[in-house]
Design an enzyme around this catalytic site. Sequence first.
Site, mmCIF file in Angstrom:
data_model
loop_
_atom_site.group_PDB
_atom_site.id
_atom_site.type_symbol
_atom_site.label_atom_id
_atom_site.label_comp_id
_atom_site.label_asym_id
_atom_site.label_seq_id
_atom_site.Cartn_x
_atom_site.Cartn_y
_atom_site.Cartn_z
ATOM 1 N N THR A 1 49.258 74.702 -3.521
ATOM 2 C CA THR A 1 50.524 75.450 -3.545
ATOM 3 C C THR A 1 51.654 74.454 -3.445
ATOM 4 O O THR A 1 51.439 73.288 -3.112
ATOM 5 C CB THR A 1 50.669 76.368 -2.308
ATOM 6 O OG1 THR A 1 50.866 75.542 -1.147
ATOM 7 C CG2 THR A 1 49.464 77.257 -2.120
ATOM 8 N N ASP A 2 52.863 74.896 -3.673
ATOM 9 C CA ASP A 2 54.008 74.077 -3.289
ATOM 10 C C ASP A 2 54.251 74.315 -1.793
ATOM 11 O O ASP A 2 53.616 75.168 -1.166
ATOM 12 C CB ASP A 2 55.238 74.416 -4.141
ATOM 13 C CG ASP A 2 56.237 73.254 -4.151
ATOM 14 O OD1 ASP A 2 56.117 72.358 -3.289
ATOM 15 O OD2 ASP A 2 57.141 73.246 -5.004
ATOM 16 N N TYR A 3 55.171 73.583 -1.242
ATOM 17 C CA TYR A 3 55.487 73.571 0.198
ATOM 18 C C TYR A 3 55.710 74.990 0.741
ATOM 19 O O TYR A 3 56.669 75.645 0.359
ATOM 20 C CB TYR A 3 56.752 72.740 0.359
ATOM 21 C CG TYR A 3 56.994 72.135 1.712
ATOM 22 C CD1 TYR A 3 56.794 70.777 1.920
ATOM 23 C CD2 TYR A 3 57.470 72.902 2.759
ATOM 24 C CE1 TYR A 3 57.041 70.206 3.149
ATOM 25 C CE2 TYR A 3 57.721 72.329 3.997
ATOM 26 C CZ TYR A 3 57.504 70.976 4.173
ATOM 27 O OH TYR A 3 57.766 70.405 5.399
ATOM 28 N N GLY B 1 54.352 77.589 -0.083
ATOM 29 C CA GLY B 1 54.379 78.545 -1.207
ATOM 30 C C GLY B 1 53.713 79.876 -0.875
ATOM 31 O O GLY B 1 54.138 80.926 -1.363
#
Length: 767
Positions: free
Chosen positions: A290-292, A294
Site C-alpha cells: 500500500t502507500d503510506y 493507504g
Amino acid sequence: MSIKNKQMKKAFTLAILLFSILSLPAQTNEAAKMKRFIDALMKQMTLEEKLGQLNLPSAGDITTGQAQSSDIAQKIREGKVGGLFNIKSVGKIKDVQRVAVEESRLKIPLLFGMDVIHGYETVFPIPLGLSCTWDMGLIERSAQIAAQEATADGINWTFSPMVDISRDPRWGRVSEGNGEDPYLASQIAKAMVNGYQQNDLKKNNSLMACVKHFALYGAGEAGRDYNTVDMSRQRMYNEFFSPYKAAVDAGVESVMASFNEIDGIPATANKWLLTDVLRKQWGFKGFVVTDYTGINEMIDHGIGDLKTVSAKALAAGIDMDMVGEGLLTTLPQSLKDKTITLSQIDAACRRVLEAKYKLGLFEDPYKYCDENRAKTEIFSADHRKEARAISAESFVLLKNENSLLPVKRSGTIALIGPLADAKENMPGTWSVAARFDRAVSLLEGLKEVAGSQANILYAKGSNLTADKELEDRATMFGKTLHRDNRSTEALLEEALAVAGQSDVIVAALGESAEFSGESSSRTNLDIPDVQKELLKALLQTGKPVVLVLFTGRPLTLTWEQEHVPAILNVWFPGSEAGYAIADVLFGAVNPSGKLSATFPQNVGQIPLFYNHKNTGRPLQEGKWFEKFRSNYLDVSNDPLYPFGFGLSYSKFEYSDIAVNKNNLKGNETLTASIQVKNNSSVEGKEVVQLYIRDVAGSVTRPVKELKGFQKVAVKPGEARTIQFLITPEDLKFYNYDLQYDWETGDFDIMIGGNSKDVKTVRVHWSR
Ligand code: BGC
C-alpha cells in the site's frame, strides 16, 4: 526505431528466446527450489508471524545504537515486521537486520525500503527533469548509480519508479513523474526498472524496484493531491495505464497502490485493478504494497472501519501494509469472521517471502551491509561526474533571443535571485538520502567554472515569496532558503546595485524544491510576485537578462516569454546543480532537453496536453477564436510551450518526410525518413519525434500520439537522415471493448522537433 536498431532488436530477441529455451529447466528448477523453501518455512509460521511479513512500519524512531531498544525492535523480535523503511546507513541497517535474523524465532530477514527516487546521495535531476533528457541510456544509468549507492548503504528496495501520467501541473507531484505522455513514460519506466534491478536481483548492487502509484494517481480532480479520480476505461487503458504495464513487462518486483479511488473504490481495495488487471491481464508475479497508511485512509474514503477496509485490501490483492498496521491488527478477527480466508493471507505472505528469496536475503541477510562499499561507492567522484553530465542534459532552453546564450566567460556577471545561493534546494523534492551541505549551488558552480576569467557578483534580490507562511510551507524538510528579514525594497536596492556593475544578469528564480512534490499543489503557477517584481526591475536596467528557472512543474510564463530575452529551465538539477548549469550557461554543454509536459499560457487552460481529442467543433489551425467552436474568448487554445519543445544553441532545420509507400497492407513496414540539418556553427543534439494520428477509428482517437523518437547529435552544417520504421504494432489501441488492435484507414505520420511543428504525410493502411 531505425532499421539498424530494428535488426539489432530482432537478433537480440532471437538470442533471448534461445537463451530462455535453453535456460528453461534452470528457471523451473530455481522456481521449484524457491517454492520448496517457502513451503517449508511457511509450515512453521504462526498466523501472527505470517501477518508480520505483511507489515511495513516506518523506522522513524531508530537512531544509531538504538536498534536493540526501539519499539520496532521488540516487534521485529516477535516476528511482527516484514520490512522497514526510512532508515539510512549501513550501520543502522545491519543492527536492525541482526535483531531479525538472530533474535526472532524464524530468523526471517527484513526488507529495507527507501524512497530512492532520483539518486541516493549523488542526486540526479528530479524525475520530470530527467524525462526531458529523452535519453533512455542516461536515465537507466542514473537508476543504476542510485542502486549502487543505496545498496552500498544497506537498502534493498526502492519506492521508484513513479510513473503516474499527469496533465495537471497544479498537482505538486508532477515533479516526480515523467510528464504527460504514455509512450515516453513507458520507455522511462522500463529504463528505470532495468537500471535498478539490472535483470538480476542476486547481485549485491541491484535494488528491488516498486512501480507506483497504481493507478491513476496523477489524475486527481483539480490537481489537488490525494483527490478523487474518475475516468473512463478507454482513457485508463489508452492514456494512463501503459507506463505501469511497461514496468511490469520489464520485470518490476513490486507495485505500490495509489491513494485515490478508481470507479468509486479506492485503489487499495480495488480488486479489479490489483488482481484482474495487474495479475490476470498483465501477469504480474511480485507483491503489492500500500502507500503510506493507504489502508487506514479508506475509513475516511468512507468504505468501512479499519477491520472492514483491511479485509477488503487483502481480498483485493494487497500483500503489504505500509505503516498503518491494519492487516496485522485486524485480520485475525476477520479470519474468525470468515470475511477473509487463510489462503488469502498465505498468498500475500508467500509473495513477500518470495521477494526476500529472490533478493538472496535468506542466503545472506547482510548482503547489502558491506561497510567498505558504503565508504567508497557513495557520492564518489565518478558518480558526481556522471550526475553533472546527466543534469545538463535535462535542461530545456525555452527562449534565446539573438543567441544571448551561451554567455561569455569574461567580464562581470551579476547572479541574482533567491535560488542562486540555495544549495539545500538543488536536490529537489524527494531526495531523502541527499546531504544538502554537499550540493553545489549555482553561485558556487558558476564561480568555480568561471575561474579567474569572469567576475561573479551575487545578491539575493528577494525572498521566495513575500508571504512568510507560504515560504515556510514551501521550504520544509531542511530545504531552507534562509529567508532574509530585510525589506523587499532593501533586497531590491542591493540587487540593482550589483546588477549595475555587471555586463550580464543571470536571474535565478522560480520555485523552491518543496513548492512542488507531495502535498504541494498550487492554484497559481506564476513565479511568485516578489520575484517577478525583481525580474522586472532587472530588465529595466537595460542589461541582458538570462532567466535560470528552477521549478518542479510547468509554470505559467507568458509574461516572461514576452519580456525576458533568454530562459533556461533547469528544474531541480540534483547535487551537481551549480556545475551543470554553469556548463550550459557558458556553452561547454549545448542544451538538448525537450519538454515532457505542456506549459500552458495560464492556469485556466489546464488540463492542456498535446494528445487530446479533436472534438466535433475543433478550432481551425492558426485561428484564435471562432464562435461556436471549442475555444476560449480570452486566450487561444495554444500552449505557451508545447510538449516536446526545447531549443538548442544549434539551429535545426527539417526536410519533408519521405516514405517508402503510401498504401500499406497487413504487416508491411512503413519507412518514414526525414533530414535534420544543423544550420549553425555549433554541434548539437536534437530529439527527433514521431507522431501518428489515426484519422478515423471505431472510437475517437487523439489528434496525435508520440510513437517514437531518436536523440541524435548533428555536427555544424551536417544533414542527418533519420529513419523510423512503423508497423501495425504502432497503430494499435484499446477499442470500445478494450481489445488491443489496429484498424484499417488513413494515418497521418508526423515528424518534427516538438509536438506542434511537424512535417506530415498521410498513408493508408489496410488489413
Ligand atoms: C508517498 C509515496 C512514498 C511513501 C513512503 C507516501 O506519502 O505517496 O510515494 O513512497 O510515502 O515514503
